[in-house]
Design a protein around this motif. Sequence first.
Motif, PDB file in Angstrom:
ATOM      1  N   UNK A   1      73.144  28.534  71.055  1.00  0.00           N
ATOM      2  CA  UNK A   1      71.968  28.113  70.302  1.00  0.00           C
ATOM      3  C   UNK A   1      72.220  26.726  69.745  1.00  0.00           C
ATOM      4  N   UNK A   2      71.151  26.019  69.351  1.00  0.00           N
ATOM      5  CA  UNK A   2      71.255  24.647  68.853  1.00  0.00           C
ATOM      6  C   UNK A   2      70.555  24.570  67.502  1.00  0.00           C
ATOM      7  N   UNK A   3      71.257  24.032  66.512  1.00  0.00           N
ATOM      8  CA  UNK A   3      70.711  23.832  65.159  1.00  0.00           C
ATOM      9  C   UNK A   3      70.801  22.340  64.848  1.00  0.00           C
ATOM     10  N   UNK A   4      69.693  21.775  64.369  1.00  0.00           N
ATOM     11  CA  UNK A   4      69.623  20.354  64.038  1.00  0.00           C
ATOM     12  C   UNK A   4      69.647  20.175  62.535  1.00  0.00           C
ATOM     13  N   UNK A   5      70.305  19.115  62.084  1.00  0.00           N
ATOM     14  CA  UNK A   5      70.198  18.724  60.674  1.00  0.00           C
ATOM     15  C   UNK A   5      69.736  17.271  60.631  1.00  0.00           C
ATOM     16  N   UNK A   6      68.926  16.950  59.578  1.00  0.00           N
ATOM     17  CA  UNK A   6      68.276  15.647  59.490  1.00  0.00           C
ATOM     18  C   UNK A   6      66.903  15.650  60.117  1.00  0.00           C
ATOM     19  N   UNK A   7      66.281  16.833  60.243  1.00  0.00           N
ATOM     20  CA  UNK A   7      64.934  16.911  60.802  1.00  0.00           C
ATOM     21  C   UNK A   7      63.899  16.705  59.698  1.00  0.00           C
TER      22      UNK A   7
ATOM     23  N   UNK B   1      66.161  26.599  49.968  1.00  0.00           N
ATOM     24  CA  UNK B   1      67.262  25.655  50.095  1.00  0.00           C
ATOM     25  C   UNK B   1      67.535  25.284  51.543  1.00  0.00           C
ATOM     26  N   UNK B   2      68.649  24.578  51.719  1.00  0.00           N
ATOM     27  CA  UNK B   2      69.072  24.153  53.059  1.00  0.00           C
ATOM     28  C   UNK B   2      67.939  23.422  53.771  1.00  0.00           C
ATOM     29  N   UNK B   3      67.463  22.352  53.068  1.00  0.00           N
ATOM     30  CA  UNK B   3      66.343  21.586  53.589  1.00  0.00           C
ATOM     31  C   UNK B   3      66.777  20.715  54.774  1.00  0.00           C
ATOM     32  N   UNK B   4      65.768  20.375  55.587  1.00  0.00           N
ATOM     33  CA  UNK B   4      65.933  19.482  56.760  1.00  0.00           C
ATOM     34  C   UNK B   4      66.968  20.020  57.751  1.00  0.00           C
ATOM     35  N   UNK B   5      67.067  21.335  57.838  1.00  0.00           N
ATOM     36  CA  UNK B   5      67.905  22.000  58.845  1.00  0.00           C
ATOM     37  C   UNK B   5      67.000  22.938  59.626  1.00  0.00           C
ATOM     38  N   UNK B   6      67.009  22.801  60.983  1.00  0.00           N
ATOM     39  CA  UNK B   6      66.085  23.569  61.815  1.00  0.00           C
ATOM     40  C   UNK B   6      66.841  24.223  62.958  1.00  0.00           C
ATOM     41  N   UNK B   7      66.450  25.477  63.234  1.00  0.00           N
ATOM     42  CA  UNK B   7      66.988  26.161  64.401  1.00  0.00           C
ATOM     43  C   UNK B   7      66.152  25.719  65.605  1.00  0.00           C
TER      44      UNK B   7
END
Length: 821
Positions: free
Chosen positions: A58-64, A77-83
């Motif tokens: 799986x791929x998780x992005x941060x800074x979205x 919480x855990x803003x700007x993090x997307x699965x």
Amino acid sequence: MGATRTVELPDGPDGDMRSVDMTHLEWALQFVMLKIQEMARFCPQCSIFNGRKTDQCGVILFGTDDTDNTINDKDGGYEHVSEFIPIGQPNAGTLAKLASLQPSETIGDPIDALIVGIETQDKYLGSKKSWTRKMVLLTDGENPMEIEDWEATVKKMAGLDVQLAIIGVDFDDEEFGFEEEDKSDIKRVNEEFYQQLTSALEGSVLGTLAFALQEVTKPDVKQTRSTLMGNVLRLGDPDNHPFEALNIVVKTSKCTALGRPKSWKRFAKRELSTEEKDAMIVDEEEEKKAVWAQLKMRTEYYVKHGKEEEEEDNKDDVDKMNVDDDDKKEGEKVEKEQLVRGFKYGSSYAPCPEGSFPRLSTFQGIEICGFFDADGFRREHAMGEVQYVWADPGKPQEQVALSSLVRAMDKLNMYAITRWVTKNGSDPKMGVLAPCRFEKVDCFLWVQMPFADDVRKYTFPPLEHLVNKKSEHVTKHPYIPTDEQLEAMENFVDAMDLMDAGDKDEEGNRGAWFDSRLAYNPAIHRVKQALFHSAVVQNLSTNPVPPPHPELTKYFNPPKRVLKRAREAIEECKSAFNVKEVPKKVARARKDGHVHAHDEDDEPLLLDRVGPPSKSQAHASSSQRKPASPSSSRVKQTHPSKNDNNSETEPESDEEGALLLDRKADTGKDAHPNNVPLTPSPEPDIDPGRAPGRIVGTTDPLGDFKKNVARGDVVSKAVEDLGWAVKEVVLRPFTSRRYEEMLKCLRTLRQTCLEEDEIDAWNSFLQELKDACLDDPGNSAFWKQVQSEGRGMGLIAKTEAKEHGGKSAITDAAAAKFLDL
């Protein structure tokens, strides 16, 4: 990740250096997609290799810009993090989604993304405790992070046995030899933290992206666990003599498997039906998406009817063609049901309809036919893949029985000949069982061997045992190596030893240079690299396939240490064997359009082929010589000379002399009985026999010499090269047919040297020719021919040189003594 960088590309076709500009995100996504391709399922649009169901990611992005993760949905919480891609088996859509990513200026915390990844992975693998868990964090290290409770994160990952790899863009790496200059303070602090994080978590690594991209393209052999197949190992006849037979229930699996490059597949745009076109909703500004489909091969059968003479023999050719719709088809199409299977028997085909031969009645099992000494095993007869033969894991008695048999054969150093039938009614295979003992289990190794009829045995006469026509054993001959040549070749072979040409170990001792475990198949891994690269980059013309990995080419060139050590031995071999560069022969087109097969007696072992004809021979009349087939142009064996017991040179027979030495003109009274001039046939392309750097060849040396002397500016070179050509021809085996031609060359050469003040060149050459002819093996018969010519063929003395206005250091007495018998 939106910052741009210049990435070096392979040199262009003209050797020009090339590069391409890309963002840090595009560069990092190459690593991600290459890793995903290793585990993805094969699809038409991309190059997927393994496709195991247990390889998921799986791929998780941060800074979205937005937020979409399981922790935020539950507790916030855990803003700007997307699965971005849920965990599952990747496919073509996975790579397409990754390629669509664009850099963002939104700041995201990589530690938040790491925690989200831990929770997401743990939730998905809740019921799969035995699965291996891995996580890879890619970052440029330029984002601020909250690192207050990082120890709790490490403790959580250690409890779940997660392996972590942190890969940074332009991170410092001592092993790779890279250190970034002008690094920002925040990146330096982040790198120090990542180093501390990976050190605290066992099995974790930290590296730079450039090294990671190099490692992901490194050749790698995937070891897979073969499926166990049930079978029975039999010894004796359990049906008729059950108390004297042995039945052991076994399981078989592959020990080795043949690897091949991935095959290429063809795809084309599929034509949509009317219903499909109507069902598609397409915007006016957007074109219809092309639907690609794989082109599958189909087989069609066509009968090509032969010509009239072939029809008389009732022979028709049946061609089996794999065709596309647009391919041109010739002949009459027939259905497969109309054809009868046939097998080639000599030059014809023997029909074999289905069911005409009953199948062999076989029963599943591995039957031991006999035992033999392991030293008698012919390693070169092993065919195909090797199989393991294990005892049934769930039956202890079978394990004890198989282990006893394995240990007994191992103790006696015996192998077993076996007959393998995979299932009832299938064709049997013959093979060999070899005992194999591991630390905790005993088993057999089985490999297929050929049937006796499949082994071809070729015998050749010994190279060192030659007999002349007097039935005398020849001990000295150009084809028999001398002691000097044997010693030179032995030294050369010893100098090429690779067992001590490798790297030094801890004790300073050099090991072997070649290790089969580290040698990879270039075809497999280079094709794999090309496929993967094509699926990762958007444009192959601007970003071509990179060069092969160094691990793939490290055995292409021999070690420099061995080359240096063998240099002296090579020169010794060149001198002992008189090695010279062979000029490339010019292919001559045949007028008859085909080549006749050679008879067995066309090429005797010790006879060379007839040399190319001279110009006078090439222009011979058609009545004197008809075009001959290759078989008729061979040199016939001749009777040995009375003065030559070793049969190194033999005079030609009358028939041979009339055929090869007839140099009469093409016109005149002797050319034709009716005195009618004949038109000479066009001269074929003949190899002049000139070595590199020579202007006189061995095919027509006198003609070449006269042409060059007529020029006037290359007389010295022509004199030198004619001497070389004469010596080259004379020292060849069985050149007696050219004695007169070579004597004529010597007469012309001597006269030219007198007139052109090349007296010293002639005297020096004649001394070399004498030494070469009288040496072993040499050609003493030709030198006797030179002696018979008298003073007119000897050294040029002072008196003779003075008469022609030249000078010589040879006295008349020395010149007379030179030709004494």
